[in-house]
Design a protein around this motif. Structure first.
Motif, PDB file in Angstrom:
ATOM      1  N   ARG A   1      -9.905  23.482  14.323  1.00 24.90           N
ATOM      2  CA  ARG A   1     -10.718  23.825  13.144  1.00 24.90           C
ATOM      3  C   ARG A   1      -9.831  24.367  12.023  1.00 24.90           C
ATOM      4  N   ASP A   2     -10.010  23.827  10.846  1.00 26.23           N
ATOM      5  CA  ASP A   2      -9.239  24.222   9.661  1.00 26.23           C
ATOM      6  C   ASP A   2      -7.748  24.387   9.988  1.00 26.23           C
ATOM      7  N   SER A   3      -7.226  23.395  10.703  1.00 29.77           N
ATOM      8  CA  SER A   3      -5.821  23.485  11.098  1.00 29.77           C
ATOM      9  C   SER A   3      -4.911  23.171   9.914  1.00 29.77           C
ATOM     10  N   PRO A   4      -3.989  24.087   9.573  1.00 30.60           N
ATOM     11  CA  PRO A   4      -3.050  23.816   8.474  1.00 30.60           C
ATOM     12  C   PRO A   4      -2.290  22.518   8.702  1.00 30.60           C
ATOM     13  N   SER A   5      -1.951  22.259   9.957  1.00 30.32           N
ATOM     14  CA  SER A   5      -1.191  21.060  10.290  1.00 30.32           C
ATOM     15  C   SER A   5      -1.946  19.791   9.867  1.00 30.32           C
ATOM     16  N   LEU A   6      -3.246  19.773  10.127  1.00 29.04           N
ATOM     17  CA  LEU A   6      -4.019  18.571   9.795  1.00 29.04           C
ATOM     18  C   LEU A   6      -4.225  18.414   8.294  1.00 29.04           C
ATOM     19  N   THR A   7      -4.260  19.527   7.563  1.00 21.90           N
ATOM     20  CA  THR A   7      -4.332  19.417   6.093  1.00 21.90           C
ATOM     21  C   THR A   7      -3.084  18.699   5.583  1.00 21.90           C
ATOM     22  N   VAL A   8      -1.921  19.087   6.122  1.00 22.17           N
ATOM     23  CA  VAL A   8      -0.663  18.456   5.701  1.00 22.17           C
ATOM     24  C   VAL A   8      -0.675  16.970   6.095  1.00 22.17           C
ATOM     25  N   ALA A   9      -1.103  16.688   7.332  1.00 22.35           N
ATOM     26  CA  ALA A   9      -1.134  15.288   7.802  1.00 22.35           C
ATOM     27  C   ALA A   9      -2.056  14.450   6.913  1.00 22.35           C
ATOM     28  N   ASP A  10      -3.238  14.996   6.599  1.00 23.11           N
ATOM     29  CA  ASP A  10      -4.179  14.268   5.730  1.00 23.11           C
ATOM     30  C   ASP A  10      -3.582  14.017   4.345  1.00 23.11           C
ATOM     31  N   TYR A  11      -2.948  15.027   3.804  1.00 27.55           N
ATOM     32  CA  TYR A  11      -2.368  14.946   2.454  1.00 27.55           C
ATOM     33  C   TYR A  11      -1.342  13.808   2.405  1.00 27.55           C
ATOM     34  N   LEU A  12      -0.496  13.758   3.436  1.00 28.65           N
ATOM     35  CA  LEU A  12       0.560  12.742   3.434  1.00 28.65           C
ATOM     36  C   LEU A  12      -0.022  11.352   3.714  1.00 28.65           C
ATOM     37  N   HIS A  13      -1.004  11.303   4.596  1.00 29.35           N
ATOM     38  CA  HIS A  13      -1.659  10.019   4.862  1.00 29.35           C
ATOM     39  C   HIS A  13      -2.321   9.485   3.598  1.00 29.35           C
ATOM     40  N   ASP A  14      -2.992  10.387   2.867  1.00 29.11           N
ATOM     41  CA  ASP A  14      -3.657   9.969   1.619  1.00 29.11           C
ATOM     42  C   ASP A  14      -2.659   9.401   0.616  1.00 29.11           C
ATOM     43  N   ARG A  15      -1.399   9.784   0.739  1.00 29.70           N
ATOM     44  CA  ARG A  15      -0.368   9.273  -0.187  1.00 29.70           C
ATOM     45  C   ARG A  15       0.411   8.119   0.421  1.00 29.70           C
ATOM     46  N   GLY A  16      -0.170   7.512   1.458  1.00 26.92           N
ATOM     47  CA  GLY A  16       0.386   6.254   1.965  1.00 26.92           C
ATOM     48  C   GLY A  16       1.324   6.373   3.148  1.00 26.92           C
ATOM     49  N   ALA A  17       1.513   7.609   3.659  1.00 25.89           N
ATOM     50  CA  ALA A  17       2.426   7.754   4.807  1.00 25.89           C
ATOM     51  C   ALA A  17       1.763   7.220   6.074  1.00 25.89           C
ATOM     52  N   PHE A  18       2.606   6.810   7.007  1.00 27.03           N
ATOM     53  CA  PHE A  18       2.140   6.407   8.331  1.00 27.03           C
ATOM     54  C   PHE A  18       2.418   7.615   9.230  1.00 27.03           C
ATOM     55  N   VAL A  19       1.333   8.350   9.576  1.00 29.49           N
ATOM     56  CA  VAL A  19       1.506   9.647  10.244  1.00 29.49           C
ATOM     57  C   VAL A  19       1.183   9.529  11.733  1.00 29.49           C
ATOM     58  N   GLU A  20       2.088  10.034  12.572  1.00 33.77           N
ATOM     59  CA  GLU A  20       1.788  10.124  14.001  1.00 33.77           C
ATOM     60  C   GLU A  20       1.884  11.580  14.428  1.00 33.77           C
ATOM     61  N   VAL A  21       0.824  12.019  15.138  1.00 36.22           N
ATOM     62  CA  VAL A  21       0.701  13.439  15.488  1.00 36.22           C
ATOM     63  C   VAL A  21       0.790  13.596  16.999  1.00 36.22           C
ATOM     64  N   TYR A  22       1.545  14.611  17.438  1.00 38.04           N
ATOM     65  CA  TYR A  22       1.528  14.961  18.860  1.00 38.04           C
ATOM     66  C   TYR A  22       1.151  16.429  19.012  1.00 38.04           C
ATOM     67  N   ASP A  23       0.257  16.716  19.953  1.00 38.03           N
ATOM     68  CA  ASP A  23      -0.063  18.109  20.289  1.00 38.03           C
ATOM     69  C   ASP A  23      -0.206  18.212  21.804  1.00 38.03           C
ATOM     70  N   PRO A  24       0.335  19.275  22.414  1.00 34.53           N
ATOM     71  CA  PRO A  24       0.256  19.398  23.871  1.00 34.53           C
ATOM     72  C   PRO A  24      -1.164  19.582  24.407  1.00 34.53           C
ATOM     73  N   GLN A  25      -2.096  20.086  23.606  1.00 31.50           N
ATOM     74  CA  GLN A  25      -3.454  20.361  24.112  1.00 31.50           C
ATOM     75  C   GLN A  25      -4.570  19.763  23.270  1.00 31.50           C
TER      76      GLN A  25
END
Ligand code: UGA
Length: 438
Positions: free
Chosen positions: A335-359
């Protein structure tokens, strides 16, 4: 003395509280409205990830001291004390949504024919408790025999079991000696271990919780604003934080700089306090809180923009590896994860984003992909972003990862990586507020 206790709501607070009260020796019934959740909990399985909870649930559902039900008839006149552990999510205007509390009281109160103590544990705006007590007494056949107390919770996700069993303080907002004596029986074990207790009125109890979260959020935004200054002036914000922390009046807790705060508590709780302060005409407080929020949101954008700079000013078509999706380490909560805000921001600007989280498991969403390992995430990456401070990321071997990536650039958004080790392995490691980039 063993009490009969109901815990209504089985989110991370309710399920941890129910298991903890059973551990204290009480007979406990947890209540929820979702049949699958109740079924799982009765089988001793948590429906959220919380360190140590599974063990406690398993132990006490097996011993028979802990049960879960959908039916208020099982608990209404059975329990000596009813705990309300319902969520108070955010409404669009930033205020707290009390509908779960109201719905619970409307379901429970008409079944209360005997005197009982109802204890609110949710985080609520000041002034909520007396209105809830009025509602309870109006709807309950036991009428004025129903008393409300307020006991704010201070559980940290990831440490909720320890914080329940060994709280650093207990706050009892009570209106009578009777309520205080009952709460002392509920918490006889931590009280015998000399846990400090604050006894106060309902309004103070409500405020203590919101003030604690707002103060901690303010510390985080303060150190992040100092990180911005260090960035420009050339200082090292982590050394600064260590030095501040050694002043016992300040303390090092919640002074770790980086991507700032997120999750299901700080963002909504500070906004709800700001709304209430405005309603009551205390604008100096809401102004302070708004600044805390502005700094916090800016950290996310600052980091995303830094990533764009590092890949040459245009992230379109570039591969970005994001390490961490949870709002902090030790939880699967996004919920309201800072990490996902950054991922969304970069994706919106055309990046190909891959995310890994242990849990954390992301719901299927447009845009970026969740992968099953660090190796997969970083393969062919133009840049790696370390955004949630999971311990396992601290022990990554930069030499092993080096041949996998396209460019050896990593932004350490949590300032937890050992910079010399990464730089010695040939990486450019960037941390906001710490100089010495390679
Ligand atoms: C917070 C409070 O710490 C608990 O006392 C409170 O009971 C709980 O909210 C709640 O209201 O229920 P929690 O949200 O689990 O607990 O997480 P924290 O460990 O406080 O971290 C909150 C956010 O601040 C995270 O995103 C974390 O990464 C960030 N943070 C924390 C920092 O950026 N810097 C720090 O130094 C500490």
């Amino acid at each position: 003395m063993t009490l009969r206790i109901s815990v209504i709501g089985t989110g991370y607070l309710g399920s941890t509280l129910a298991a903890g009260l059973a551990e204290f020796g009480h007979e406990v019934f947890g209540v929820d409205v979702v049949p699958e959740v109740v079924k799982k909990l009765n089988a001793g399985q948590p429906h959220i990830f919380e360190n140590g909870l599974e063990h406690l649930l398993e132990q006490h559902t097996r011993s028979g001291r802990l049960r879960f039900t959908l039916d208020y008839d099982d608990i209404a006149d059975w329990a000596d004390v009813h705990f309300l552990a319902l969520g108070t999510p955010e409404l669009p205007d930033g205020s707290a949504d009390l509908s779960q509390l109201h719905a619970t009281i409307d379901a429970l109160a008409p079944k209360l024919t005997k005197p009982a103590l109802v204890v609110g544990r949710s985080t609520v705006p000041v002034g909520t408790a007396p209105a809830l007590q009025e509602r309870l007494r109006r709807l309950a056949p036991a009428g004025d025999g129903i008393e409300l107390a307020w006991q704010p919770e201070f559980l940290r996700e990831g440490f909720a079991v320890g914080d329940t069993l060994r709280p650093d303080r207990l706050v009892f907002g009570v209106q009578s000696d009777h309520a205080l004596r009952l709460l002392e029986q509920v918490y006889a074990i931590p009280l015998s271990e000399e846990t400090p207790v604050i006894t106060c009125d309902l309004a103070t109890a409500e405020l203590i919780k919101q003030a604690a979260n707002t103060f901690l959020a303010t510390k985080i935004s303060f150190i992040n604003a100092m990180a911005q200054l260090c960035q420009v002036a050339g200082g090292d914000v982590t050394v600064l934080a260590d030095a501040l922390g050694l002043d016992a009046r300040i303390g090092r807790g919640h002074l770790s700089p980086g991507l700032g705060f997120g999750g299901g508590c700080f963002p909504k709780d500070i906004r709800a306090l700001a709304v209430r302060a405005d309603e009551l005409g205390v604008n100096v407080l809401s102004d302070l809180i708004k600044s805390v929020e502005v700094i916090n949101s800016a950290q996310r954008i600052e980091l995303a923009e830094l990533a764009i700079d590092q890949v040459g000013g245009d992230v379109a078509g570039k591969k970005v590896a994001v390490l961490g999706a949870a709002f902090k380490e030790g939880t699967d909560d996004t919920r309201d994860s800072p990490s996902l805000t950054v991922a969304d921001y970069l994706h919106d600007r055309g990046a190909f984003v891959e995310v890994y989280d242990p849990q954390a498991h992301l719901a299927p969403r447009d845009g970026f992909t969740q992968v099953g390992s660090v190796t997969e995430a970083v393969r062919d990456a133009d840049i790696v972003l370390h955004l949630t401070a999971w311990p396992e990321f601290r022990y990554l071997d930069p030499a092993e990862l080096a041949p996998l990536v396209k460019s050896k650039i990593i932004i350490d958004g949590r300032l937890k990586l050992h910079a010399p080790t990464w730089r010695d392995a040939g990486w450019k490691l960037v941390q906001i507020g710490r100089a010495a980039t390679l």
